[in-house]
Scaffold this motif. Structure first.
Motif, PDB file in Angstrom:
ATOM      1  N   ASP A  27     -62.621 110.637 128.941  1.00 44.42           N
ATOM      2  CA  ASP A  27     -62.807 111.826 128.101  1.00 44.42           C
ATOM      3  C   ASP A  27     -61.521 112.562 127.758  1.00 44.42           C
ATOM      4  OD1 ASP A  27     -65.518 111.791 127.468  1.00 44.42           O
ATOM      5  OD2 ASP A  27     -66.089 112.800 129.316  1.00 44.42           O
ATOM      6  N   SER A  28     -60.374 111.916 127.890  1.00 40.85           N
ATOM      7  CA  SER A  28     -59.131 112.591 127.524  1.00 40.85           C
ATOM      8  C   SER A  28     -58.611 112.165 126.151  1.00 40.85           C
ATOM      9  CB  SER A  28     -58.054 112.352 128.586  1.00 40.85           C
ATOM     10  OG  SER A  28     -57.851 110.984 128.814  1.00 40.85           O
ATOM     11  N   PHE A  29     -58.963 110.970 125.704  1.00 42.05           N
ATOM     12  CA  PHE A  29     -58.437 110.514 124.422  1.00 42.05           C
ATOM     13  C   PHE A  29     -58.921 111.331 123.225  1.00 42.05           C
ATOM     14  CE2 PHE A  29     -55.904 107.195 126.040  1.00 42.05           C
ATOM     15  CZ  PHE A  29     -55.100 106.765 124.989  1.00 42.05           C
ATOM     16  N   PRO A  30     -60.112 111.906 123.227  1.00 41.99           N
ATOM     17  CA  PRO A  30     -60.459 112.751 122.078  1.00 41.99           C
ATOM     18  C   PRO A  30     -59.428 113.861 121.836  1.00 41.99           C
ATOM     19  CG  PRO A  30     -62.426 112.236 123.287  1.00 41.99           C
ATOM     20  CD  PRO A  30     -61.265 111.727 124.114  1.00 41.99           C
ATOM     21  N   TYR A  31     -58.879 114.407 122.896  1.00 40.97           N
ATOM     22  CA  TYR A  31     -57.870 115.453 122.755  1.00 40.97           C
ATOM     23  C   TYR A  31     -56.548 114.867 122.280  1.00 40.97           C
ATOM     24  CZ  TYR A  31     -61.415 117.862 125.394  1.00 40.97           C
ATOM     25  OH  TYR A  31     -62.606 118.390 125.800  1.00 40.97           O
ATOM     26  N   VAL A  49     -54.626  96.759 132.963  1.00 38.90           N
ATOM     27  CA  VAL A  49     -55.661  97.133 132.000  1.00 38.90           C
ATOM     28  C   VAL A  49     -55.681  98.644 131.778  1.00 38.90           C
ATOM     29  CG1 VAL A  49     -58.162  97.143 131.569  1.00 38.90           C
ATOM     30  CG2 VAL A  49     -57.077  95.128 132.565  1.00 38.90           C
ATOM     31  N   LEU A  50     -55.801  99.018 130.526  1.00 37.63           N
ATOM     32  CA  LEU A  50     -56.055 100.402 130.114  1.00 37.63           C
ATOM     33  C   LEU A  50     -57.539 100.523 129.818  1.00 37.63           C
ATOM     34  CD1 LEU A  50     -55.470 103.270 128.900  1.00 37.63           C
ATOM     35  CD2 LEU A  50     -54.925 102.074 126.749  1.00 37.63           C
ATOM     36  N   VAL A  51     -58.208 101.462 130.461  1.00 37.10           N
ATOM     37  CA  VAL A  51     -59.616 101.740 130.185  1.00 37.10           C
ATOM     38  C   VAL A  51     -59.706 103.121 129.551  1.00 37.10           C
ATOM     39  CG1 VAL A  51     -61.897 102.157 131.189  1.00 37.10           C
ATOM     40  CG2 VAL A  51     -60.484 100.275 132.044  1.00 37.10           C
ATOM     41  N   VAL A  52     -60.255 103.165 128.341  1.00 39.11           N
ATOM     42  CA  VAL A  52     -60.451 104.421 127.615  1.00 39.11           C
ATOM     43  C   VAL A  52     -61.949 104.622 127.470  1.00 39.11           C
ATOM     44  CG1 VAL A  52     -60.091 105.658 125.440  1.00 39.11           C
ATOM     45  CG2 VAL A  52     -58.288 104.154 126.343  1.00 39.11           C
ATOM     46  N   MET A  53     -62.433 105.675 128.067  1.00 40.35           N
ATOM     47  CA  MET A  53     -63.856 105.993 127.942  1.00 40.35           C
ATOM     48  C   MET A  53     -63.975 107.218 127.050  1.00 40.35           C
ATOM     49  SD  MET A  53     -65.168 105.006 131.762  1.00 40.35           S
ATOM     50  CE  MET A  53     -66.841 104.569 131.277  1.00 40.35           C
ATOM     51  N   ASN A  54     -64.359 106.967 125.820  1.00 41.88           N
ATOM     52  CA  ASN A  54     -64.524 107.951 124.763  1.00 41.88           C
ATOM     53  C   ASN A  54     -63.227 108.095 123.983  1.00 41.88           C
ATOM     54  OD1 ASN A  54     -65.910 109.643 123.135  1.00 41.88           O
ATOM     55  ND2 ASN A  54     -66.282 111.211 124.665  1.00 41.88           N
ATOM     56  N   TRP A  55     -63.158 107.503 122.826  1.00 41.98           N
ATOM     57  CA  TRP A  55     -61.944 107.513 122.007  1.00 41.98           C
ATOM     58  C   TRP A  55     -61.770 108.829 121.251  1.00 41.98           C
ATOM     59  CZ3 TRP A  55     -57.426 105.299 121.469  1.00 41.98           C
ATOM     60  CH2 TRP A  55     -56.701 105.517 120.291  1.00 41.98           C
ATOM     61  N   SER A  56     -62.782 109.209 120.466  1.00 44.66           N
ATOM     62  CA  SER A  56     -62.661 110.451 119.699  1.00 44.66           C
ATOM     63  C   SER A  56     -64.042 111.009 119.414  1.00 44.66           C
ATOM     64  CB  SER A  56     -61.909 110.222 118.388  1.00 44.66           C
ATOM     65  OG  SER A  56     -62.753 109.644 117.417  1.00 44.66           O
TER      66      SER A  56
END
Length: 186
Positions: free
Chosen positions: A111-115, A138-145
């Motif tokens: 939940d940080s990538f939206p910001y 590995v990079l894991v992004v949970m919630n892009w925008s």
């Protein structure tokens, strides 16, 4: 953070620690089953908030460096991570320049990538994530925008030298956002 640490990082928890623990445990169980965490592993968490994932990862033997811009969040993370192999640090939000090259097995962003997308620094964070990841990391992004432009994640990751990883998250009960996993090649 002072009123409700849980609600400050995940409004869906409605301030309930048990709901946040369930969601956290579900994600950490998936990370473990995918072989992304465990003894001897190192993780960097972008947007560590109150340290909930840092605590959970340390409990699985993964040393974790958590980065956040909020002094209040970091104070709470430090309190929770006391005596654990987890260190919360303040970052400026623009990059991960203070972290060594090729030091992490996992970079985690919940939940940080939206910001970061909204601030226009997502591409920089993808490139920085690649830099701090060990080969094969590995990079894991949970919630892009929050704007619905999800194809952007794959394009920017490819430009940063990351490829989609085989360890995509299965349907999770408590997490309802979209998950991306990108791997650094050699």
């Amino acid at each position: 953070v002072a009123i409700s640490p849980e609600a400050s990082v995940a409004l869906y928890s409605l301030g309930r620690a048990d709901l946040l623990e369930w969601a956290t445990a579900e994600i950490v169980d998936w990370l473990a089953s995918a072989g992304l965490i465990g003894p001897g592993r190192v993780a960097v968490e972008i947007g560590c908030g109150i340290g909930r994932f840092m605590v959970a990862l340390a409990g699985r033997g993964t040393a974790t460096l958590g980065v956040d811009v909020s002094p209040g969040m970091l104070r709470e993370a430090a309190r929770r991570c006391r005596d654990l192999a987890a260190l919360p640090v303040r970052g400026g939000g623009a990059d991960l320049a203070f972290i060594a090259d090729a030091c992490a097995d996992l970079v985690l962003a919940i939940d940080s990538f939206p910001y970061l997308v909204e601030a226009g620094v997502a591409a920089a964070h993808l490139a920085e994530s690649r830099r701090v990841l060990k080969p094969g990391g590995v990079l894991v992004v949970m919630n892009w925008s929050y704007r619905g432009d999800q194809g952007e994640a794959n394009r920017l990751a490819a430009e940063a030298g990351l490829r989609p990883a085989a360890c995509q998250a299965p349907g999770l009960r408590w997490w309802d956002g979209k998950t991306w996993a990108f791997q650094r090649e050699g």
